[in-house]
Design an enzyme around this catalytic site. Structure first.
Site, PDB file in Angstrom:
ATOM      1  CG  ASP A 208      -1.839  -1.345   1.406  1.00 37.91           C
ATOM      2  OD1 ASP A 208      -2.619  -1.623   0.332  1.00 37.91           O
ATOM      3  OD2 ASP A 208      -1.975  -1.705   2.364  1.00 37.91           O
ATOM      4  CG  ASP A 247      -2.627  -3.966  -1.915  1.00 35.31           C
ATOM      5  OD1 ASP A 247      -3.521  -4.179  -2.328  1.00 35.31           O
ATOM      6  OD2 ASP A 247      -2.197  -4.494  -0.840  1.00 35.31           O
ATOM      7  CG  ASP A 251      -5.536  -0.752   2.341  1.00 40.32           C
ATOM      8  OD1 ASP A 251      -6.261  -0.017   1.420  1.00 40.32           O
ATOM      9  OD2 ASP A 251      -5.255  -1.961   2.091  1.00 40.32           O
ATOM     10  NE  ARG A 306     -10.824  -3.344  -2.717  1.00 44.59           N
ATOM     11  CZ  ARG A 306      -9.816  -4.406  -2.440  1.00 44.59           C
ATOM     12  NH1 ARG A 306      -8.650  -4.015  -2.237  1.00 44.59           N
ATOM     13  NH2 ARG A 306     -10.271  -5.698  -2.847  1.00 44.59           N
TER      14      ARG A 306
END
Length: 428
Positions: A208, A247, A251, A306
């Site tokens: 991430d 990725d 997050d 997302r």
């Protein structure tokens, strides 16, 4: 010139947690999150390294200097000022490959036509193509991850501060501020093939751009997150599947709590933000009752999905602008035990894309979605979703009412305000 004047007027009409006044009189590195500005202001609030003494104020221009400044071990509040572009992978992917690693050999060995789709690669020995891939990936992991300690402000200087190819780890700490930096997402040099992922197999990547893991009181403000020169749209396919090299951009996982993400740009990415990363028992134990996050005045542009996908958390998303591209899948993912409030946001969808796509139901969970506009028109997001997808009906009413907001702009004004203010280089 007219656009600049318009933006200047908007800037003067919008207040943030920082005090007003000429920029020359303000030390941006010592600013703190304002009272009532989202979940990050809850309780003790978020002050980062504002109290840093002179000996703990670092100016960095290289990857080595950045890592050293963040790892000085003092435990005292610190400010780390980023100047120019810092590249964590300036040496390129070949520098991480262990002797013997060969991607062509990897493709030949695990071709589904010979390997099949029933057996994963976890049992492969160290000297196999998968074993050599694992060892190479471990080298990259050690090289590009950097831990941000507690009581830290990481801030870009001026309009062009950037960090390329790094993975920022805000892990097991409290009180962190990250502002005014353009982050170019790390490229996974060694994605793993998983034959058992789905009915066709899949490539999975790590890293991430920033991860908030079991950390509290974090303010992510006026940054730009992008894939830069390596968008997924330019990636090749192998075994008939996209060779996924990225990725998430941000997050927020494993019991993280009291986070505010404001005035950022999230652009040109696929799997953008997770709030809660799993439905499993371990995640349920760590995340239930946590993951309280506010997103406001962010620009989400040309993303696939997302923005965010939510599990467990009480997430408040207001006054954001979502601009969909040709590969758009959804914006808000409604996941396990989530309590999303999505209000007063603006969505710009291309012709032929239905507003019913904005919400995606992954699990049974309630949400509040009022006051939103789609292409300038007031739209009940839950109603249009339920009408188009009656088998995936969403329940209205998240069960809580956000109170940590410094002010709410009319949804129709949001695109202009966010266009003028959001992203790195626009911190005033």
């Amino acid at each position: 010139m007219g656009v600049l004047v318009g933006c200047t007027a908007l800037v003067l009409s919008v207040t943030t947690g920082a005090a007003a006044g000429p920029e020359s009189r303000r030390d941006l590195a010592r600013e703190v999150l304002g009272a009532g500005d989202g979940w990050g202001s809850y309780g003790t609030g978020t002050t980062g390294g504002a109290a840093a003494e002179a000996g703990h104020v670092h100016t960095v221009r290289t990857w080595a200097e950045l890592r050293s400044a963040l790892a000085d071990g003092s435990g005292a509040p610190r400010i780390v000022r980023v100047v120019g572009t810092i590249d964590a992978v300036a040496q390129g992917c070949d520098a991480f490959a262990v002797p013997g690693y060969d991607f062509d050999a990897y493709l030949a060995k695990y071709d589904p036509g010979t390997w099949g789709l029933d057996t994963d690669l976890s049992g492969e020995p160290d000297d196999s193509p998968e074993g050599l891939r694992r060892a190479s990936a471990a080298r990259q992991d050690r090289a590009i991850k950097v831990n941000v300690p507690a009581n830290t402000t990481l801030i870009g200087v001026g309009r062009d501060a950037a960090i390329h190819g790094a993975s920022l780890q805000i892990k097991d700490v409290d009180n962190v501020i990250v502002r005014n930096i353009t982050f170019e997402s790390p490229v996974d040099c060694f994605p793993q093939w998983d034959p058992t992922d789905g009915d066709k197999g899949n490539w999975n990547s790590e890293y991430d751009t920033a991860v908030v893991h079991n950390s509290t009181h974090v303010w992510i403000d006026h940054n730009t997150f992008t894939d830069g020169d390596s968008p997924d749209s330019a990636a090749p396919t192998h075994f008939g599947m996209l060779y996924q090299r990225h990725d998430g951009e941000l997050d927020i996982v494993r019991g993280a709590d009291h986070i505010t993400a404001s005035w950022n740009v999230f652009a040109d990415h696929d799997k953008t933000i997770l709030v809660g990363n799993s439905d499993g028992a371990a995640a349920t134990a760590s995340d239930r009752g946590h993951l309280k996050v506010t997103f406001h005045h962010n620009l989400f542009r040309n993303l696939v999905e997302r923005a965010p996908r939510v599990r467990f958390g009480q997430v408040d998303s207001y006054n954001n602008h979502f601009v969909a591209g040709t590969s758009y899948s959804y914006s808000f993912g409604i996941g396990k035990e989530s309590q999303l409030v999505a209000e007063h946001n603006a969505f710009t969808l291309p012709a032929g894309v239905s507003p019913a796509k904005i919400l995606k139901k992954w699990s049974e969970a309630p949400l509040t979605a009022g006051g939103n506009v789609v292409n300038g028109r007031a739209t009940d997001l839950t109603a249009v979703h339920n009408a188009a997808l009656p088998a995936e009906t969403l329940r209205s009413g998240a069960g809580w009412t956000p109170v940590l907001r410094t002010g709410v702009d009319p949804a129709r004004a949001v695109p202009g305000i966010v266009a003028c203010r959001a992203g790195a280089g626009r911190l005033r």
